[in-house]
Design an enzyme around this catalytic site. Structure first.
Site, PDB file in Angstrom:
ATOM      1  N   HIS A  93      33.484  40.164  26.440  1.00 47.64           N
ATOM      2  CA  HIS A  93      34.679  39.531  25.943  1.00 47.64           C
ATOM      3  C   HIS A  93      34.502  37.943  26.595  1.00 47.64           C
ATOM      4  CE1 HIS A  93      39.000  38.267  25.640  1.00 47.64           C
ATOM      5  NE2 HIS A  93      39.009  39.161  24.549  1.00 47.64           N
ATOM      6  N   ASP A 125      39.218  36.104  32.380  1.00 47.85           N
ATOM      7  CA  ASP A 125      38.509  36.932  31.300  1.00 47.85           C
ATOM      8  C   ASP A 125      37.719  37.970  31.890  1.00 47.85           C
ATOM      9  OD1 ASP A 125      37.382  37.582  28.815  1.00 47.85           O
ATOM     10  OD2 ASP A 125      37.919  35.798  27.890  1.00 47.85           O
ATOM     11  N   SER A 150      42.076  36.444  20.377  1.00 52.23           N
ATOM     12  CA  SER A 150      41.062  36.038  21.661  1.00 52.23           C
ATOM     13  C   SER A 150      39.857  35.213  21.304  1.00 52.23           C
ATOM     14  CB  SER A 150      40.240  37.386  21.977  1.00 52.23           C
ATOM     15  OG  SER A 150      41.259  38.213  22.814  1.00 52.23           O
TER      16      SER A 150
END
Ligand SMILES: *[C@@H]1O[C@H](CO)[C@@H](O)[C@H](O)[C@H]1NC(C)=O
Ligand SMILES: *[C@@H]1O[C@H](CO)[C@@H](O)[C@H](O)[C@H]1NC(C)=O
Ligand SMILES: *[C@@H]1O[C@H](CO)[C@@H](O)[C@H](O)[C@H]1NC(C)=O
Ligand SMILES: *[C@@H]1O[C@H](CO)[C@@H](O)[C@H](O)[C@H]1NC(C)=O
Ligand SMILES: *[C@@H]1O[C@H](CO)[C@@H](O)[C@H](O)[C@H]1NC(C)=O
Ligand SMILES: *[C@@H]1O[C@H](CO)[C@@H](O)[C@H](O)[C@H]1NC(C)=O
Ligand SMILES: *[C@@H]1O[C@H](CO)[C@@H](O)[C@H](O)[C@H]1NC(C)=O
Ligand SMILES: *[C@@H]1O[C@H](CO)[C@@H](O)[C@H](O)[C@H]1NC(C)=O
Length: 733
Positions: free
Chosen positions: A199, A142, A521
């Site tokens: 994220h 990530d 996600s």
């Protein structure tokens, strides 16, 4: 303040690096990042140094080797990534051991109420049976991680298992602890595994964040934030800088995670449009190598829905995860002059907003509002290129009092809880049409917005989000994808930076270290967490067994006991929900499992008519295709079968993990226009881990359209369900 819907799903561009290196013999601007595959290596190179030297021998002799080689791969395949010119690649092709070279591609990426929505509670059920994932290591590929976020505190965490070989590449070594046991940086431009984008911090805390009390977003969704597997360890492999994910770094992330000894890999990254065949799909290849080592891989299905054939990351050894809502809403109700009320959502909940009906005007896409709309409520739609926040700012600029944001048709009922620039509610397409109808019915339309705060218990939940990518998986239509859906809309989880916002609401705080995001996600790490719990409860289960347990026990109905719906509020089909919505507690005790050994994928890949070399490049050893099976014959827990008027028979084998002495009887549901026979119709077991096979014969009477249904094996205690999609035999590519 920007709370974007994360459409962090990959776009496909070639990298032209503009880096300069201390290499005097080549025009630097001609260099590109290439990924080089070499022949399989039988004699194991004793050290990574030998491997590196061998890889260097492929470079031009006059070049600065240390500046050219970017990464030497060890686990995913034999090869390396390097900065090269096309002339140099042509020279390299002549060297023995060379297989292929191509320029790399670029990926861009794709609470915490969700544990209780998924039926996970402290000290009981699956959290009890799995010790909340104790001892399991979840690796995430990530954007990095914020090591100091309270979600990664290590209260109650054991030491990492002895097998752990990972590293902590933060310059402050105490940033890693018993929760965050590894953090490595592979990303371009970054100097540490820290998280500029947010994220990776969000996905990591969703999968395995520790308990944090009083987590909220501007006072909304307040509660204890916790990941799905709160006692699992986290290892971050930073492969993206911001939202830029280079392919060679993705491979490096897989390579390191596999070598370090993670148990589960979560990848919320993929291609947006491009669908490479499996032998050219970096994530599929990395995941294959992981699966061979017993590592479970969960991937996001993509945010390219609701169109057909949009699902990504569909290799059968990957769990492909779609996104749906939870039962939590941050409610904002549009009230019209005719008394009609439409419940929508906003995370901006002002307490002093007008309780009087205000004039209502239609601003359409609200991209260009010029004349004063002072004191009015503006109806905007989601079309155009401006974000929700920009539309709100536009309304604010012309002194609008508030905004009703209505969905375009394709977004259906999916609404987001965002922090808005003006008092706002986002309503569904259908509600928006009714509001327009009302506006046409009167010369003086009026409306107000009432804010109702956080509400739990939406009976429509889970509902599939419009953006969740849909099957069929165009590169292997004989495998039903996505596999499963899980929470991916308005997910509250950890965020690296305080979120600055207006303090217009009395209950809101001016900063927050949690953020609400939506996307596949977000659903992918939920399933990685569930896999970690199952791995902890059943250490002997293979990745395919864990996947089967998750799929055959999934829910088909929502909280209101009706069939799970998609964004149109019609029952969702199998190409939208796969096996259904994850039910972790049931997955812990599935009765029967459909297992698959790594070598079983070889006849499947050969059956895709890949060449020996193509199959070899996935499997990472020399393969001669001697046996081929149709895709639908893989021992998968669901079925996707082409329509044919002649009878087709597929064999499945189940393993008993329920009660030693048990009998299961089969029932077939649905499947209009298709004759299905199962033989035998009773499976008897006398011991645990005993296997039994059965045949499913399918004959289509009607060759058009999809016929969908289920095969269910039931005993006194268990119900083991496989969805079947019989699809019209047309090429979707
Ligand atoms: C070779 O590249 C490395 C890494 O970029 C650099 O440190 C070194 O100075 C270079 N050597 C020469 C001779 O240019
Ligand atoms: C390097 O290549 C670029 C474009 O290919 C060109 O514009 C530039 O002049 C070249 N530089 C040298 C030193 O040859
Ligand atoms: C928790 O798990 C243990 C075994 O691991 C079991 O004996 C106990 O009954 C479980 N407790 C609850 C409340 O489920
Ligand atoms: C650690 O790295 C960060 C950048 O990631 C930098 O801002 C900080 O100064 C470094 N700290 C030390 C002690 O080197
Ligand atoms: C969140 O809930 C906790 C306890 O349930 C409470 O003490 C706290 O004030 C709440 N915070 C907000 C911002 O509502
Ligand atoms: C609500 O309060 C905020 C700040 O307290 C203020 O800026 C805003 O103008 C108020 N809105 C209304 C409609 O009174
Ligand atoms: C592979 O080739 C065979 C023989 O031409 C054909 O019947 C089959 O449909 C092909 N399979 C796929 C997946 O294209
Ligand atoms: C299943 O089908 C295979 C071949 O299609 C056959 O060899 C086998 O006997 C069948 N088994 C049963 C139980 O019908």
């Amino acid at each position: 303040m920007n709370l974007k819907f994360i459409s962090t799903f990959l776009c496909f561009v070639l990298l032209h690096s503009s880096k300069t290196f201390g290499d005097h013999f080549t025009n630097q601007s001609d260099l590109e990042t290439y990924i080089i595959h070499l022949e399989f290596h039988d004699q194991v190179l004793s050290s990574s140094k030998d491997l590196h030297l061998w890889h260097q021998s492929f470079l031009p002799t006059n070049s600065n080797h240390s500046s050219r080689i970017l990464y030497s791969y060890r686990h995913v395949f034999n090869g390396f990534a390097a900065m090269l010119s096309s002339d140099e690649v042509r020279e390299m092709e002549k060297k023995p051991g060379f297989v292929s070279a191509r320029p790399q591609r670029i990926f861009q990426m794709h609470t915490t109420h969700s544990p209780s929505f998924l039926g996970l509670h402290q000290n009981v059920g699956l959290w009890n049976a799995s010790n909340s994932g104790k001892g399991v290591i979840i690796g995430l590929l990530d954007t990095g991680i914020d090591p100091q976020h309270p979600s990664f505190n290590d209260n109650g965490m054991p030491n990492p298992p002895l097998k752990w070989k990972g590293k902590c590449e933060f310059n402050v070594t105490t940033y890693c602890n018993k929760k965050l046991i590894g953090a490595r940086n592979f990303a371009d431009g970054a100097t540490s595994p820290s998280d500029e984008a947010g994220h990776g911090t969000h996905t990591s805390s969703t999968a395995a964040g520790n308990f944090v009390d009083g987590a909220n977003f501007f006072g909304n969704a307040n509660g204890t934030a916790v990941g799905i597997a709160p006692r699992a360890h986290v290892a971050m492999y930073k492969v993206c800088y911001g939202y830029n994910c280079e392919e060679y770094r993705m491979i490096a992330g897989f390579d390191a995670a596999i070598g370090d000894g993670v148990d589960v890999i979560s990848v919320s990254i993929g291609f947006e449009q491009y669908r490479p065949p499996l032998y050219d799909d970096t994530i599929a290849i990395g995941a294959y190598r992981a699966m061979e080592k017993g590592i479970f891989v969960s991937c996001s299905a993509g945010n390219s829905g609701p169109g057909s054939g949009t699902v990504a990351n569909g290799a059968p050894w990957i769990l492909t995860v779609g996104a749906s809502t939870t039962d939590r809403k941050i409610s904002a109700v549009a009230v019209l002059g005719n008394g009609a009320e439409y419940e929508g959502e906003s995370a901006f909940q002002p307490t002093n907003f007008s309780r009087k009906l205000l004039p209502l005007v239609n601003g359409e896409d609200c991209e260009s509002l010029f004349s004063s709309l002072k004191g009015k409520i503006v109806l905007c739609d989601t079309s155009g290129y401006t974000s929700r926040n920009e539309k709100g700012e536009n309304v604010k600029k012309v002194d609008g009092a508030g905004m009703i944001l209505m969905n375009e048709k394709y977004r259906g009922s999916t609404t987001f809880s965002e922090y808005d620039a003006v008092p706002t509610t986002q309503v569904s397409y259908k509600d928006g049409q009714e509001i327009i109808h009302y506006m046409k019915s009167t010369s003086t339309p009026v409306a107000m917005i009432t804010f109702k705060g956080t509400k739990i218990g939406d009976k429509h939940a889970p509902t599939v989000a419009y953006f969740s990518s849909r099957g069929p998986f165009v590169k292997s239509q004989g495998i039903l994808k996505p596999d499963i859906i899980g929470p991916g809309v308005n997910i509250l989880a950890a965020w690296p930076t305080p979120i600055e916002g207006e303090t217009t609401s009395a209950s809101s705080t001016s900063s927050s270290t949690f953020n609400i995001l939506s996307g596949t996600s977000m659903s992918c790490p939920h399933l990685a967490g569930v896999a970690a719990l199952l791995k902890s409860a059943h250490p002997d289960w293979s990745p395919a067994a864990i996947k089967s347990a998750i799929m055959t026990t999934a829910d088909l109905v929502n909280l209101g006991k009706n069939l799970i719906q998609d964004e149109t509020l019609e029952p969702a089909d199998l190409l939208t929900i796969g096996s259904g919505h994850v039910n972790p507690s049931r997955a812990n005790d599935p009765g029967l499992i459909y297992d698959i050994q790594p070598e079983d994928y070889i006849p499947y890949l050969c059956g895709l008519n890949y060449t020996d070399d193509q199959v070899s490049s996935i499997v990472n050893k020399k393969i001669y295709c001697t046996s081929r099976i149709p895709q639908s014959e893989l021992n998968y827990p669901s079925f996707s079968i082409p329509k044919k008027s002649s009878a087709q028979t597929y064999t499945r084998t189940v393993t008993n993990v329920g009660e030693p002495i048990s009998a299961y009887k089969v029932k077939v549901f649905g499947l209009k226009g298709v004759e299905v026979t199962v033989n035998p119709i009773i499976l008897k077991f006398t011991a645990l881990n005993q296997k039994a096979s059965f045949n499913v014969t399918v004959k289509s009477l009607d060759l058009t359209g999809h016929s969908q249904g289920y095969i269910v094996w039931s005993s006194d205690r268990y119900s083991v369900r496989s969805p079947i999609d019989v699809y019209p035999h047309i090429s979707v590519i």
